[in-house]
Design a protein around this motif. Structure first.
Motif, short mmCIF file in Angstrom:
data_model
loop_
_atom_site.label_atom_id
_atom_site.label_comp_id
_atom_site.label_asym_id
_atom_site.label_seq_id
_atom_site.Cartn_x
_atom_site.Cartn_y
_atom_site.Cartn_z
N GLU A 1 0.81 -1.21 0.00
CA GLU A 1 0.00 0.00 0.00
C GLU A 1 0.85 1.27 0.00
N LYS A 2 2.12 1.15 0.39
CA LYS A 2 3.01 2.32 0.40
C LYS A 2 4.30 1.97 -0.33
N PRO A 3 4.95 2.95 -0.97
CA PRO A 3 6.23 2.67 -1.62
C PRO A 3 7.31 2.32 -0.62
N VAL A 4 8.40 1.75 -1.11
CA VAL A 4 9.52 1.35 -0.25
C VAL A 4 10.76 2.13 -0.66
N LEU A 5 11.42 2.76 0.29
CA LEU A 5 12.67 3.47 0.06
C LEU A 5 13.81 2.61 0.58
N PHE A 6 14.78 2.30 -0.28
CA PHE A 6 15.93 1.48 0.10
C PHE A 6 17.13 2.40 0.30
N VAL A 7 17.70 2.41 1.50
CA VAL A 7 18.80 3.31 1.85
C VAL A 7 20.03 2.49 2.21
N PHE A 8 21.15 2.74 1.51
CA PHE A 8 22.39 2.04 1.85
C PHE A 8 23.57 2.87 1.38
N GLY A 9 24.73 2.58 1.93
CA GLY A 9 25.93 3.36 1.60
C GLY A 9 27.10 2.50 1.23
N GLY A 10 26.89 1.49 0.43
CA GLY A 10 27.97 0.60 0.06
C GLY A 10 28.15 -0.51 1.07
N PRO B 1 5.68 8.73 7.16
CA PRO B 1 4.28 8.91 6.74
C PRO B 1 4.08 8.70 5.24
N LYS B 2 5.16 8.80 4.46
CA LYS B 2 5.05 8.72 3.01
C LYS B 2 5.53 7.39 2.44
N THR B 3 6.46 6.74 3.13
CA THR B 3 7.09 5.55 2.55
C THR B 3 7.56 4.59 3.64
N GLN B 4 7.69 3.34 3.29
CA GLN B 4 8.35 2.37 4.15
C GLN B 4 9.85 2.43 3.84
N VAL B 5 10.68 2.00 4.79
CA VAL B 5 12.13 2.15 4.62
C VAL B 5 12.84 0.83 4.94
N ILE B 6 13.74 0.44 4.04
CA ILE B 6 14.72 -0.62 4.29
C ILE B 6 16.08 0.05 4.35
N HIS B 7 16.82 -0.16 5.41
CA HIS B 7 18.05 0.59 5.65
C HIS B 7 19.20 -0.37 6.01
N ILE B 8 20.26 -0.33 5.22
CA ILE B 8 21.50 -1.05 5.54
C ILE B 8 22.49 -0.05 6.12
N THR B 9 22.89 -0.26 7.36
CA THR B 9 23.74 0.72 8.04
C THR B 9 25.23 0.48 7.80
N GLY B 10 25.62 -0.76 7.49
CA GLY B 10 27.02 -1.13 7.52
C GLY B 10 27.40 -1.60 8.92
N GLN B 11 28.42 -2.44 9.00
CA GLN B 11 28.81 -3.00 10.30
C GLN B 11 29.37 -1.95 11.26
N THR B 12 30.04 -0.94 10.72
CA THR B 12 30.72 0.03 11.58
C THR B 12 29.74 0.78 12.49
N ASP B 13 28.61 1.21 11.94
CA ASP B 13 27.65 1.99 12.72
C ASP B 13 26.49 1.15 13.25
N TRP B 14 26.54 -0.17 13.08
CA TRP B 14 25.38 -0.99 13.39
C TRP B 14 24.91 -0.88 14.84
N GLU B 15 25.80 -1.02 15.79
CA GLU B 15 25.39 -1.00 17.19
C GLU B 15 24.74 0.32 17.56
N GLU B 16 25.33 1.41 17.13
CA GLU B 16 24.77 2.73 17.43
C GLU B 16 23.41 2.92 16.76
N MET B 17 23.31 2.54 15.47
CA MET B 17 22.06 2.72 14.73
C MET B 17 20.96 1.80 15.26
N ASN B 18 21.31 0.60 15.64
CA ASN B 18 20.31 -0.32 16.16
C ASN B 18 19.78 0.14 17.52
N ALA B 19 20.67 0.70 18.34
CA ALA B 19 20.24 1.25 19.63
C ALA B 19 19.26 2.41 19.43
N TRP B 20 19.55 3.26 18.44
CA TRP B 20 18.64 4.36 18.12
C TRP B 20 17.31 3.84 17.59
#
Length: 337
Positions: free
Chosen positions: A264-273, A293-312
């Protein structure tokens, strides 16, 4: 003599052809016939023959030949003619994944593959996951580094060079295939008498690929814009970018179901290599409230920032987390994303 080339399953007959010790090149019927420094006769698609490369994987037939019933190159215990392919790629996924895509398209049981990468890169895990034999060597980049760290890096490169010489002496590759990363420099120097093919995954080649291109037998690039970075354009073939088969196998409804998302909503895929990108992660953190509110999000953080991003991520509301999927890395699921 009659030389049989497995490339394109075609036979090329050379009546009375002579090959000098200097490795004189003979071109016939669209093929380049060459004698390498090991006195092996090789047949390769001619570099200017349009469409002969197609996918980069088609170059792998170069050394798999038979001369007048005599096997040339390497043989296994049963006497079957084997082509031994040494792949050298590492550092980031930008060099690793194109090489994996090449191997997926080259389904030849008569090809023995050894992958040489850096001993501290991400490639060891990716390559072994794919069931490919891997050897790691010491390597380090030199471009843009502090002069105080230069001696240590030169020592690592020298150590890697001798390790690569030992690997090449033991494996006896017929062809070497490079796709990027500073690990390619010591391997190329150690195997400079072995025929080599380069694939340049970026528009502008990195320092290592640029240097390796001077001695490569064939350079494959994604598009014409890359040709200006090499002196000898006669040995360049435009192939496009090889993609893995598992990237293309997913259908949209299967992918949505896999990630538990809605149509029902578009998907935004976010990654940085393959290693992630901190600036992209920070930008997404700042804008997630206005995006969801506009889109669903799939986000690959990379291993370096994973712990910080997952906690957030865990601090977000249950409603927000329902439409936001976060991962440190994706392997087979990358095609679904």
């Amino acid at each position: 003599i009659s030389v049989k080339a497995m490339t394109d399953k075609k036979t090329v007959s050379l009546e009375g052809a002579l090959f000098g010790d200097e490795g004189r090149i003979v071109s016939i019927d669209g093929y380049r016939v060459d004698v390498d420094p090991h006195k092996r006769i090789l047949i390769c698609p001619h570099i200017n023959r349009p469409g002969v490369i197609g996918k980069v994987g088609s170059i792998m037939g170069a050394a798999n030949i038979n001369i007048s019933g005599m096997q040339v190159g390497n043989t296994d215990k049963e006497g079957t003619n084997l082509m031994r392919l040494l792949i050298c790629a590492g550092g980031t996924g930008g060099g690793v994944y194109p090489a994996l895509a090449v191997l997926q398209s080259e389904k030849n049981s008569d090809t023995e593959v050894l992958w040489v990468g850096s001993d501290d890169g991400i490639e060891a895990d990716l390559v072994t996951r794919a069931g490919i034999r891997f050897r790691g060597i010491s390597a380090a980049g030199l471009h843009g580094v502090n002069i105080l760290s230069m001696p240590k890096r030169l020592f690592k490169l020298t150590k890697g060079y001798f390790a690569a010489k030992k690997i090449i002496r033991e494996f006896k590759p017929d062809v070497m295939f490079f796709t990027g990363g500073y690990v390619g420099f010591p391997v190329a120097m150690a195997g400079r008498k072995v025929p080599s093919v380069l694939f340049v995954p970026d528009i502008e080649p990195g320092m290592a690929l640029n240097m390796l291109g001077k001695n490569a037998d064939l350079i494959t690039v994604v598009c014409e814009d890359s040709m200006k970075y090499f002196e000898n354009t006669s040995k360049i073939e435009i192939t496009g970018y090889p993609t893995r088969m598992d990237i293309r196998k997913w259908k949209k409804n299967e992918a949505l179901q896999h990630f538990d998302l809605t149509s029902e909503k578009p998907v935004l895929f976010v990654f940085g290599g393959s290693k992630g990108a901190r600036s992209i992660n920070r930008a997404l953190q700042s804008n997630i409230a206005s995006l969801l509110p506009k889109t669903q999000v799939i986000h690959i953080t990379g291993q370096t920032d994973w712990e910080e991003m997952n906690a957030w991520y865990q601090t977000l509301s249950e409603t927000d987390r329902k439409e936001y999927r976060i991962f440190p890395y994706l392997h087979e699921e990358m095609g679904a994303a």
